[in-house]
Design an enzyme around this catalytic site. Structure first.
Site, short mmCIF file in Angstrom:
data_model
loop_
_atom_site.label_atom_id
_atom_site.label_comp_id
_atom_site.label_asym_id
_atom_site.label_seq_id
_atom_site.Cartn_x
_atom_site.Cartn_y
_atom_site.Cartn_z
CE LYS A 61 -9.57 -35.57 4.80
NZ LYS A 61 -8.79 -34.90 4.06
CE1 TYR A 66 -9.40 -38.26 7.21
CE2 TYR A 66 -11.44 -39.35 6.39
CZ TYR A 66 -10.12 -38.89 6.22
OH TYR A 66 -9.34 -39.03 5.20
#
Length: 306
Positions: free
Chosen positions: A169, A165
């Site tokens: 991101k 993640y």
């Protein structure tokens, strides 16, 4: 007075619930026509249904707004292109893209399955890329556009158990930096939003009393500021619980050590000087690093020559 979005057409991905739903509702309440995109999958990206997106569309229509639903997966470029074509055919243009769709597959890196790593990157990063690519030619043709990436404090600063993640991101921020430079001459502004909000993706991660302070609606003003015609470009705006901050990728002044066999040893002993944040800058582009390094090298050369 609330920001005005009358006459604007927006696409919000992952808008069937949580933060995306709040984004879609807020844009519609302020006059924008909104395509509500949601695959209708679980937090892990499993399954799919148009019902979540349609429910948000029904909410918008209930207060007199204009919206339509779309169930495309942002990982399917052909489906994303069809989604944008749907918008342009219905409303003639696309002004705003809010890349909000995302999933979680959290585990420590030691236990992380590489398929889970790739899937999270595909949804967050490639999903944003596909959507941006699909709207880009329309925004260039109309000489106007606003694109909002959804980054995260995990990408900016790290969080245990979220290597996939976090990588995806922060990659969105890198994508934003260059896309903003390329879009400037076409009046396309590209920014990133780092939200702190209680959604399906944060359930069980924080105490209930903390989650109560983190209503998704509290993040929405930051999105609106980045999606509006008055928006800046290349900004990383952080928002949560009614507070707003900006994050920056900065460059320290550093030191010049030259080239030689012992530079590694000297660098190791003087690393604190390199890391010293006094006088750090936020570069206007990637060229700034090279310019700073060349400037210091030339200054050192001139100093030795004199």
């Amino acid at each position: 007075m609330a920001l005005d979005f009358h006459g604007r057409v927006a696409i919000v991905t992952g808008a069937g619930g949580g933060l995306g739903r709040e984004h879609a509702l807020a844009l519609a309440r302020r006059g924008a026509k909104v395509l509500v995109n949601d695959l209708g999958a679980s937090v892990k990206g499993e399954g799919g249904s148009l019902s979540a997106a349609q429910q948000v569309v029904d909410e918008i229509k209930a207060f007199g707004g204009e919206a339509m639903a779309n169930g495309a997966s942002v990982t399917d470029f052909e489906a994303v292109q069809a989604m944008v074509a749907q918008v342009v055919e219905a409303w003639g243009r696309v002004d705003i893209l809010v890349n909000n769709a995302g999933i979680l597959r959290d585990k420590s890196f030691a236990k992380m399955d590489m398929a889970d790593f790739r899937l999270v990157v595909d949804v967050h990063l490639m999903g944003a890329v596909y959507c941006a690519k699909a709207v880009w030619e329309h925004m260039v043709a109309q000489q106007y556009g606003r694109i909002v990436m959804t980054t995260s404090s995990t990408g900016l600063y790290g969080n245990f158990g979220q290597t996939n993640y976090g990588a995806a991101k922060l990659a969105q921020v890198g994508f934003m930096q260059t896309l903003a430079l390329e879009g400037a001459k076409h009046h396309i502004h590209v920014n990133a939003l780092a939200p702190t909000a209680a959604t399906r993706m944060t359930e069980g991660l924080m105490p209930e009393e903390v989650l109560a302070q983190l209503q998704p609606a509290a993040v929405v003003p930051a999105m609106l500021a980045l999606a509006h015609e008055s928006a800046p470009t290349r900004a990383i705006l952080c928002a949560g619980a009614g507070s707003f901050e900006a994050a920056h990728i900065s460059l320290t002044q550093g030191i010049h050590l030259g080239v030689g066999p012992d530079v590694d040893s000297e660098l190791s002993t003087r690393l604190a000087e390199v890391l010293d944040r006094a006088g750090e800058t936020v570069p206007a582009g990637g060229h700034a690093q090279g310019e700073l390094e060349i400037k210091k090298a030339l200054a050192a050369h001139q100093s030795r020559a004199s």
